[in-house]
Structures are given as C-alpha cells and as structure tokens.
Write a protein that holds these residues in place. Structure first.
Motif, short mmCIF file in Angstrom:
data_model
loop_
_atom_site.label_atom_id
_atom_site.label_comp_id
_atom_site.label_asym_id
_atom_site.label_seq_id
_atom_site.Cartn_x
_atom_site.Cartn_y
_atom_site.Cartn_z
N UNK A 194 24.69 -33.51 40.70
CA UNK A 194 25.00 -32.63 39.67
C UNK A 194 26.59 -32.86 39.51
N UNK A 195 27.42 -32.95 40.52
CA UNK A 195 28.75 -33.22 40.47
C UNK A 195 28.99 -34.43 39.85
N UNK A 196 28.20 -35.47 40.15
CA UNK A 196 28.30 -36.68 39.58
C UNK A 196 28.10 -36.78 38.15
N UNK A 197 27.23 -36.16 37.77
CA UNK A 197 26.82 -36.05 36.19
C UNK A 197 27.82 -35.32 35.38
N UNK A 198 28.34 -34.29 36.00
CA UNK A 198 29.34 -33.34 35.43
C UNK A 198 30.91 -34.05 35.24
N UNK A 199 31.30 -34.64 36.45
CA UNK A 199 32.47 -35.27 36.37
C UNK A 199 32.73 -37.00 36.35
N UNK A 209 38.24 -33.32 44.72
CA UNK A 209 38.60 -33.74 43.41
C UNK A 209 37.76 -33.39 42.33
N UNK A 210 36.54 -33.76 42.63
CA UNK A 210 35.27 -33.50 41.76
C UNK A 210 35.06 -32.13 41.44
N UNK A 263 35.94 -27.43 37.69
CA UNK A 263 36.48 -26.15 37.54
C UNK A 263 37.21 -26.50 36.13
N UNK A 264 37.94 -27.34 35.88
CA UNK A 264 38.57 -27.51 34.41
C UNK A 264 37.70 -27.74 33.40
N UNK A 265 36.69 -28.65 33.73
CA UNK A 265 35.67 -28.75 32.58
C UNK A 265 34.84 -27.44 32.28
N UNK A 266 34.59 -26.49 33.18
CA UNK A 266 33.82 -25.54 33.06
C UNK A 266 34.90 -24.15 32.29
#
Length: 380
Positions: free
Chosen positions: A80-85, A167-168, A173-176
């Motif tokens: 999920x972190x990879x998909x998001x960032x 880093x991810x 956090x910023x993307x959300x």
C-alpha cells in the motif's frame, strides 16, 4: 505567537510517530507531526531493518501476539505504501535467521524457541530450528563458517530498508494532507481547562503554539520529560547499539539474520550491540572487533570486504523491554506510544492501533501495555 489547530498532534517524527499519523490521516483526522532537530538521538538512525516476531515477547504472550499480528500485516502495508508513494521499502519475508556456532548454542536456542512457541499454543508455531545441512540448502551459494551448526528461523519474518520506510511514511503523510514539521522542538505541553492541549515549540524563526484535542507522545527518549507534563510517567533508559556496514558485495547471504544482513544494494550490515552506557553515542574499536569477529565466524568471505562506516544509536528501553500504549488518567486525550521495535510494529501501528486512536481509544486486549505495570506501589 502563531497558533494553529489540529485534530491530533503527534510529538515525534520517527517510524512510530509517522506510522500512527499515516494511519490516523487515513481515518479522516487532521494530523500534525512535530519532529525535533537532526542531532537528536534518533533510534531510526541505526535501525537494523528486521521485520520479525522471532523471540519477541518472551514471558509476555500479549507482546508476542502483537508482533506476530504486525508481521502478518506487513506485506499489505508495504504494498500500500508503494502504491501510494511509489517508494519501494524493499520488504522481503522469506525468513530471518539466528545462527548457532556450537552444539551448546543450538541446544540453548532450541530450548528457548520451544518455550517461546509454547506461550501461544493455539497459534501455529512460526519459528523452528534447522541443522547445518538444511541451512545450506536454504542458502545456496553461501559459504558458511565451519563453526556454524545450524540456526533458528522465523519463517514469516524478513527485513526492509528502514530509511526508505521512514521516507515513504513521511511522503504519505503529506499526500494525505497531514503536516510534518521538522526542527520543531517541544518546550511545553499545556493542558487546558476545556480538555484540549496547547503544544508550545521552539523553531529557528521563533516560538509557535499548536492547539489540539488529542495529543500522542511518541518521542523516544524525549518522551520521559514530555509525558510528565500530562501525567504520563514512563520510566525509560537508553541502550546503545553500534553498527558497521561494508562496501557493496556480490550476494553472499540471501536471508537476513540477527546481527548480520545483506541489503538489496549489496552492503552488509553488522551489529547490533547492547550497551548500558547512558546517553553516550560514541563508538568503540572493542565492540567493532567483537561484532566483526562473530560475523567472520558465520561468513568467512567477509574477510576481504572493506568497512565503510561505523556508528551508534540509542534505543528506547522500558524496564521490561516491552511497548507502552496508554492514555493519561489525569488528562484524557493525551496518549503515549513507545517501543523499541518500531519497524516490526509499523504495520500494526498504521493499522489497528491508528484506527483505535482515531476513536480516542486503544484496541481491545491492550491492557497489558499500560505503563501502570511499572508502578511498584500497585505491584506491592
């Protein structure tokens, strides 16, 4: 003084604080993460990157179960972190080893593992012992030292790149829509009559104040002083860990192990020591020599590798070495979250723990992790 209002303020921008913020943002909370300066004694600076339950919570089945729950969540968490960032945290979970260098070591480890597995008899064992021949089949192409007689293996355990994980989480956090404020050193936490909190910080441009209805302290060794401001008194001590890293090598160790692992880029990490030296962040040739000697007994091909870095960090250790999750009984809405297994527990922090904290509660069966267990007067 500039004032801002947020649903939740998390003090501490390491893996624990960022995982909680990431999860709470995903549940609709406006979250602010306050991080200190780069020179703060961060545990994340020397994290070994292991993601595993093996051996955790010996004598404390609830901690063992929490670790196993997080390991089970890690694959989906990393994906999920990879998909998001777009950041690959380099998670692999083909197993993690504990090498044994004598028959006595093997028997002692087997006895420990049997007792550890017996703590959760209704759950399938996730760790077992393997002899040298099985170990050689598991590690084709690895030349083991002649003293290696076998190993314990956490079959569901693995490792990741801890710096990429941090880093991810920060990028997510910023993307959300969250805010990550670095070089914001908290000077005071002020409980207000209406049940909210004012968090006062010092920055390079002057003082600031943040108002919030919910506060989470996840500031590592700084949590002792900060927690006392909201009646969350948790005893902590620093434990120094020294680490060594080699130049990039061709693959020589497919699986990570306690004290030695090869990263995806080819470097080999050697460590980690456990030293009761207070706040001393120094390194010593004695410890480096001891760690490298053991590594060479396991992987003799390391003898030709150049060491390129040697550094130390301070871990966060409670009296029983188990995590603490608790709300202040004096100031409801103020929470504390502490552990020295932030990488392993990142998935459960971003998942079930964040989900519960977004509702201002803790998950069920978390009573064991309350800091009142350290209250001698209650024990007596």
């Amino acid at each position: 003084m500039i004032r801002e209002n947020h649903d939740v303020v998390i003090v501490g921008g390491g893996v624990v604080g960022c995982a909680l913020a990431h999860g709470m943002l995903g549940r609709g909370k406006r979250a602010l993460v306050l991080d200190g300066g780069d020179c703060d004694p961060r545990a994340s600076k020397a994290n070994f990157g292991l993601v595993g339950a093996y051996g955790k919570g010996y004598g404390a089945p609830r901690y063992q179960q929490l670790s196993r729950e997080s390991v089970a969540l890690w694959s989906a968490f990393a994906a999920a972190l990879h998909d998001e960032t777009g950041i690959d945290v380099e998670y692999e979970n083909d197993g993690c080893l504990r090498f044994c260098l004598s028959g006595a070591d093997f028997e002692e480890e087997a006895e420990f593992l049997a007792s550890w597995n017996a703590q959760s008899p209704k759950i399938d064992p996730c760790s077992r012992m393997i002899d040298r021949s099985a170990l050689e089949r598991l590690l084709p192409g690895t030349r083991l030292g002649r003293e290696v007689v076998g190993a314990g293996i956490g079959v569901a355990d693995g490792h990741c790149n801890p710096l990429k994980l941090l880093r991810a989480l920060q990028q997510a956090i910023e993307l959300r829509g969250g805010t990550l404020a670095g070089n914001h050193t908290v000077s005071k936490i002020e409980p207000c009559p209406d049940g909210s909190f004012r968090v006062h910080v010092q920055t390079s441009t002057g003082p600031r104040c943040f108002e919030t209805g919910q506060l989470i302290i996840a500031a590592g060794l700084g949590s002792t002083a900060l927690g006392a401001m909201v009646a969350l008194d948790v005893p902590l001590r620093p434990l120094r860990g020294q680490l060594l890293v080699t130049e990039r090598l061709e693959p020589i160790l497919r699986l990570p192990a306690s004290g030695i692992r090869q990263t995806r880029d080819g470097t080999v990490m050697i460590g980690v020591s456990h030293e009761e030296v207070g706040m001393d962040l120094g390194t010593t040739t004695f410890t480096a020599a001891r760690m490298t000697k053991r590594a060479l007994r396991i992987l003799p091909d390391l003898a030709m590798a150049r060491l390129v870095r040697h550094w130390a960090c301070l871990r966060i250790i409670t009296p029983d070495e188990h995590p603490v999750y608790a709300q202040s009984s004096t100031y409801p809405g103020a929470w504390i979250a502490l552990c020295h297994s932030g990488i392993t527990l990142a998935a459960v922090h971003a998942g079930p723990v964040a989900d519960a904290l977004a509702r201002n509660v803790l998950p069920e069966n978390f009573e064991f992790f309350h800091h009142r267990r350290f209250d001698v007067s209650q024990v007596i």
